[in-house]
Write a protein that holds these residues in place. Sequence first.
Motif, PDB file in Angstrom:
ATOM      1  N   THR A  72       8.848  -5.286   4.018  1.00 11.91           N
ATOM      2  CA  THR A  72       9.433  -5.640   5.677  1.00 11.91           C
ATOM      3  C   THR A  72       9.563  -6.101   6.843  1.00 11.91           C
ATOM      4  O   THR A  72      10.328  -6.316   7.866  1.00 11.91           O
ATOM      5  N   HIS A  73       8.047  -7.116   6.283  1.00 15.30           N
ATOM      6  CA  HIS A  73       7.644  -7.591   7.001  1.00 15.30           C
ATOM      7  C   HIS A  73       7.758  -9.201   6.887  1.00 15.30           C
ATOM      8  O   HIS A  73       6.681  -9.027   5.789  1.00 15.30           O
TER       9      HIS A  73
ATOM     10  N   LEU B  97      -0.165  -1.266   2.905  1.00 16.40           N
ATOM     11  CA  LEU B  97      -0.282  -2.338   3.286  1.00 16.40           C
ATOM     12  C   LEU B  97       0.978  -3.393   2.806  1.00 16.40           C
ATOM     13  O   LEU B  97       1.746  -3.754   3.519  1.00 16.40           O
ATOM     14  N   ARG B  98       0.672  -2.500   1.600  1.00 17.28           N
ATOM     15  CA  ARG B  98       1.601  -4.054   0.602  1.00 17.28           C
ATOM     16  C   ARG B  98       2.830  -3.673   1.002  1.00 17.28           C
ATOM     17  O   ARG B  98       4.358  -4.233   1.225  1.00 17.28           O
TER      18      ARG B  98
END
Length: 102
Positions: free
Chosen positions: A98-99, A92-93
Motif C-alpha cells: 500500500t506504500h 514490511l512486505r
Amino acid sequence: MNAKSQTSPKPWVDPDDAPELTDDFFEQGEWKIGEQPVSAAEGAAALQKALSRGRPKAETTKQALTVRYDADVVEAFKATGKGWQTRMNAALRDWLKTHSPA
C-alpha cells in the motif's frame, strides 16, 4: 547337518581376494530407488542429490544486510517469539503493498 556346523563361525575371507569390479560390471547393473527401477540418469541425479551437503537451496533467497531499528520496534517483534524476523519481513512486505518506498 549337525548343530555344530550351524553355529560355527564362517571362515574369514580376505577382502583383498575379492575380484576387481570393472566398468563392465557396473554397466550391467540396474539403478533402483527403493524397489522402483529407474534410468541411469535418474539414479545418478538422485545419488548426487543425496550426497549434496547443507540445506536445500531455497526457491527465493534472502539478502543479508545490516540495518538499525528503534529498540522498541525490535523488542515488539522479539516478544512474539521464535520467527520474529520472518514476521518483521512479512510486515514490511505488507506495508509495500500500500506504500511506495520513494
